[in-house]
Design a protein around this motif. Structure first.
Motif, PDB file in Angstrom:
ATOM      1  N   ILE A 357      41.352  57.325  39.805  1.00  0.00           N
ATOM      2  CA  ILE A 357      39.954  57.309  39.884  1.00  0.00           C
ATOM      3  C   ILE A 357      39.386  57.596  41.240  1.00  0.00           C
ATOM      4  O   ILE A 357      38.523  58.241  41.590  1.00  0.00           O
ATOM      5  CB  ILE A 357      39.107  56.188  39.251  1.00  0.00           C
ATOM      6  N   LEU A 358      39.616  56.706  42.338  1.00  0.00           N
ATOM      7  CA  LEU A 358      39.260  56.812  43.580  1.00  0.00           C
ATOM      8  C   LEU A 358      39.944  57.910  44.028  1.00  0.00           C
ATOM      9  O   LEU A 358      41.059  58.622  44.143  1.00  0.00           O
ATOM     10  CB  LEU A 358      40.070  55.585  44.364  1.00  0.00           C
ATOM     11  N   GLY A 359      39.208  58.729  45.167  1.00  0.00           N
ATOM     12  CA  GLY A 359      39.630  59.725  46.069  1.00  0.00           C
ATOM     13  C   GLY A 359      40.434  59.225  46.805  1.00  0.00           C
ATOM     14  O   GLY A 359      40.792  58.183  47.428  1.00  0.00           O
ATOM     15  N   PRO A 360      41.365  60.263  47.539  1.00  0.00           N
ATOM     16  CA  PRO A 360      42.322  59.745  48.601  1.00  0.00           C
ATOM     17  C   PRO A 360      41.716  59.064  49.970  1.00  0.00           C
ATOM     18  O   PRO A 360      42.453  58.341  50.564  1.00  0.00           O
ATOM     19  CB  PRO A 360      43.045  61.037  49.123  1.00  0.00           C
ATOM     20  N   ASP A 361      40.469  59.311  50.145  1.00  0.00           N
ATOM     21  CA  ASP A 361      39.730  58.689  51.297  1.00  0.00           C
ATOM     22  C   ASP A 361      38.674  57.646  50.854  1.00  0.00           C
ATOM     23  O   ASP A 361      38.099  57.143  51.844  1.00  0.00           O
ATOM     24  CB  ASP A 361      39.008  59.780  52.048  1.00  0.00           C
ATOM     25  N   ASP A 362      38.669  57.224  49.631  1.00  0.00           N
ATOM     26  CA  ASP A 362      37.710  56.138  49.326  1.00  0.00           C
ATOM     27  C   ASP A 362      38.226  55.078  49.461  1.00  0.00           C
ATOM     28  O   ASP A 362      39.362  54.488  49.510  1.00  0.00           O
ATOM     29  CB  ASP A 362      37.324  56.328  47.825  1.00  0.00           C
ATOM     30  N   ASP A 363      37.339  53.936  49.810  1.00  0.00           N
ATOM     31  CA  ASP A 363      37.838  52.656  50.107  1.00  0.00           C
ATOM     32  C   ASP A 363      37.111  51.598  49.352  1.00  0.00           C
ATOM     33  O   ASP A 363      36.039  51.670  49.243  1.00  0.00           O
ATOM     34  CB  ASP A 363      37.439  52.360  51.625  1.00  0.00           C
ATOM     35  N   ILE A 364      37.867  50.476  48.740  1.00  0.00           N
ATOM     36  CA  ILE A 364      37.266  49.480  48.129  1.00  0.00           C
ATOM     37  C   ILE A 364      36.636  48.387  49.139  1.00  0.00           C
ATOM     38  O   ILE A 364      37.378  48.124  49.677  1.00  0.00           O
ATOM     39  CB  ILE A 364      38.148  49.062  47.138  1.00  0.00           C
ATOM     40  N   THR A 365      35.320  48.191  48.908  1.00  0.00           N
ATOM     41  CA  THR A 365      34.650  47.135  49.673  1.00  0.00           C
ATOM     42  C   THR A 365      34.509  45.969  48.979  1.00  0.00           C
ATOM     43  O   THR A 365      34.126  44.655  49.664  1.00  0.00           O
ATOM     44  CB  THR A 365      33.506  47.897  50.521  1.00  0.00           C
ATOM     45  N   LYS A 366      34.465  45.910  47.885  1.00  0.00           N
ATOM     46  CA  LYS A 366      33.940  44.779  47.089  1.00  0.00           C
ATOM     47  C   LYS A 366      34.901  45.013  45.756  1.00  0.00           C
ATOM     48  O   LYS A 366      34.687  45.951  45.029  1.00  0.00           O
ATOM     49  CB  LYS A 366      32.459  44.601  46.686  1.00  0.00           C
ATOM     50  N   PHE A 367      35.232  43.527  45.165  1.00  0.00           N
ATOM     51  CA  PHE A 367      35.959  43.716  43.842  1.00  0.00           C
ATOM     52  C   PHE A 367      35.660  42.380  43.358  1.00  0.00           C
ATOM     53  O   PHE A 367      36.434  41.575  43.980  1.00  0.00           O
ATOM     54  CB  PHE A 367      37.177  44.155  43.955  1.00  0.00           C
ATOM     55  N   GLU A 368      34.885  42.449  42.353  1.00  0.00           N
ATOM     56  CA  GLU A 368      34.926  40.969  41.599  1.00  0.00           C
ATOM     57  C   GLU A 368      35.220  40.908  40.037  1.00  0.00           C
ATOM     58  O   GLU A 368      34.550  41.771  39.434  1.00  0.00           O
ATOM     59  CB  GLU A 368      33.382  40.496  41.670  1.00  0.00           C
ATOM     60  N   TYR A 369      36.156  40.255  39.607  1.00  0.00           N
ATOM     61  CA  TYR A 369      36.538  40.517  38.282  1.00  0.00           C
ATOM     62  C   TYR A 369      37.358  39.083  37.655  1.00  0.00           C
ATOM     63  O   TYR A 369      38.186  38.466  38.645  1.00  0.00           O
ATOM     64  CB  TYR A 369      37.659  41.367  38.025  1.00  0.00           C
ATOM     65  N   THR A 370      36.799  38.412  36.706  1.00  0.00           N
ATOM     66  CA  THR A 370      37.410  37.216  35.998  1.00  0.00           C
ATOM     67  C   THR A 370      38.112  37.881  34.730  1.00  0.00           C
ATOM     68  O   THR A 370      37.260  37.961  33.841  1.00  0.00           O
ATOM     69  CB  THR A 370      36.314  36.170  35.931  1.00  0.00           C
ATOM     70  N   LYS A 371      39.397  37.489  34.629  1.00  0.00           N
ATOM     71  CA  LYS A 371      40.046  37.758  33.338  1.00  0.00           C
ATOM     72  C   LYS A 371      39.430  36.919  32.159  1.00  0.00           C
ATOM     73  O   LYS A 371      39.272  35.604  32.278  1.00  0.00           O
ATOM     74  CB  LYS A 371      41.335  37.722  33.499  1.00  0.00           C
ATOM     75  N   LYS A 372      39.178  37.384  31.031  1.00  0.00           N
ATOM     76  CA  LYS A 372      38.501  36.772  29.990  1.00  0.00           C
ATOM     77  C   LYS A 372      39.723  36.760  28.933  1.00  0.00           C
ATOM     78  O   LYS A 372      40.287  37.703  28.697  1.00  0.00           O
ATOM     79  CB  LYS A 372      37.258  37.583  29.276  1.00  0.00           C
ATOM     80  N   VAL A 373      39.668  35.592  28.054  1.00  0.00           N
ATOM     81  CA  VAL A 373      40.759  35.664  26.951  1.00  0.00           C
ATOM     82  C   VAL A 373      40.134  36.239  25.680  1.00  0.00           C
ATOM     83  O   VAL A 373      38.818  36.413  25.597  1.00  0.00           O
ATOM     84  CB  VAL A 373      40.966  34.203  26.731  1.00  0.00           C
TER      85      VAL A 373
END
Length: 420
Positions: A357-373
């Motif tokens: 999904i991300l392009g070769p020059d894209d950078d992730i600056t924020k990632f928030e995820y909590t796994k749900k059951v």
């Protein structure tokens, strides 16, 4: 139009008083901006004034013209910061007590500076979320305590004091053998541009005066279009030095007569200008102080080959705001985007997102995820920094295939404020 408008002679009278009090700030030729816009651009550096803004001029001159009876009980004022510093400096120098009202949203750096310049002659009261609320409270307090109120902009002496900037600009242009085609100045309540335009229209009639307001507080432009002073119901306080909902009745008259045009600049563009001024010219400008330079982008076709002066009206920028300034600049340029994306709750989902999904020059600056059951998928808040703004089209196309129901957080200001 009316006899109460400030004249060139009024400004020169103020100049004689202030010439031994304020710094005659430099008017610097800016090679970077001149090359960028194919023009001859000068910056009038009021950020280098004693209190780091032009406001000292109007405050000192207005207070210096008061009688002993008018200062016996002290003076008062309301300010988003810079006028307060001018009043504080003046009162300490002249031995007068001052009560200064400031909005609760005023940056801490400006509050500390008011205390510093007042040096025992100032009492600070933080009231209201906006300048207008603080101003109303200050007027009530002044009447109740018999204090002389020093208007931040809607006063002839204040306007005349601010106009002394134009005298210095004129002197420097003559010394350089130059004439100015345009002078750009920020507008909040209108004191600066009223004083500057009053002098310029008599002393330099060939020069156009261009006012600049932020998109979130275009009170003068709205008023001029309506033909009367009009109060804005909602303002963006980011450019705090010019975040005024209601301009002055007197400054309105000056602008009607003397101002040739008013440019509206988005706050995100102002942020980019602040960063540009700092990184390329080592100039620390506050948001309102950068408005005049920001306007050059919208006037780039008109200023080619012309001589232009931009008044950098203030440099009281809280360093703690730089992260916000950088963020708003990237958002405005379309370089930074936030999304809520549903991720499959399985191993390798993040790897798939990064690889596909991300392009070769894209950078992730924020990632928030909590796994749900007991769920097959879960929402992720993700921030992406692009190398080029046009890369967004490809990213959105790939993102829609990954999650057709993704949410673009940038497009919802309340959601952005809550999550980011």
């Amino acid at each position: 139009m009316t006899d109460d408008l400030v004249s060139k002679e009024d400004v020169l009278k103020a100049y004689k008083v202030l010439r031994t009090v304020v710094n005659q700030t430099p008017m610097q030729h800016d090679a970077y901006l001149s090359q960028k816009y194919h023009a001859n651009i000068f910056l009038k550096r009021e950020d280098l004034q004693i209190v780091r803004s032009f406001k000292l001029r109007g405050a000192y001159y207005a207070i210096s013209q008061l009688s002993e009876a008018e200062t016996e009980n002290g003076v008062s004022c309301a300010s988003a910061g810079n006028h307060a510093q001018g009043v504080a400096y003046t009162c300490h120098r002249l031995g007068i007590q001052a009560t200064i009202f400031m909005p609760t949203t005023t940056p801490a750096q400006k509050i500390d500076q008011v205390r510093y310049f007042g040096n025992g002659n100032v009492e600070i009261k933080l009231v209201g979320d906006t300048f207008d609320e603080s101003n109303a409270a200050a007027h009530v307090y002044s009447v109740e305590n018999n204090l002389t109120f020093i208007e931040p902009f809607n006063d002839r002496n204040v306007i005349a004091g601010q106009g002394t900037i134009a005298v210095e600009i004129h002197q420097d242009l003559v010394a350089e053998g130059e004439t100015a085609d345009m002078v750009f100045a920020a507008i909040g309540g209108g004191g600066l541009i009223s004083g500057v335009s009053s002098y310029i229209k008599e002393a330099m009639p060939e020069t156009k005066v261009i006012g600049v307001e932020s998109l979130g507080a275009p009170s003068m432009k709205v008023s001029l279009e309506a033909g009367e002073v009009t109060t804005l119901t909602d303002i963006d306080k980011f450019c705090d030095g010019t975040a005024v909902a209601t301009v002055g009745s007197l400054t309105f008259k000056h602008c009607q007569k003397n101002v040739d045009d008013i440019i509206i600049v988005p706050e995100g563009q102002v942020c980019g200008t602040i960063i540009d001024l700092y990184t390329k010219q080592a100039i620390v400008a506050e948001p309102s102080g950068a408005l005049s330079v920001s306007a050059l982008e919208q006037y780039k076709d008109e200023i080619k080959g012309k001589t232009v002066v931009c008044i950098v009206s203030g440099g009281n920028n809280d360093i703690n705001r730089m992260a916000e300034i950088d963020e708003r600049s990237l958002l405005y340029q379309g370089m930074k985007h936030y999304f809520i994306v549903n991720f499959p709750q399985r191993a390798g989902a993040l790897r798939e997102f990064v690889n596909d999904i991300l392009g070769p020059d894209d950078d992730i600056t924020k990632f928030e995820y909590t796994k749900k059951v007991n769920r097959s998928e879960g929402p992720v808040l993700i921030g992406v920094l692009l190398k080029n703004s046009y890369d967004i089209e490809g990213l959105l196309s790939r993102l829609e295939k990954f999650d057709p129901h993704y949410i673009a957080v940038n497009e919802n200001s309340k959601l952005y404020a809550f999550l980011v």
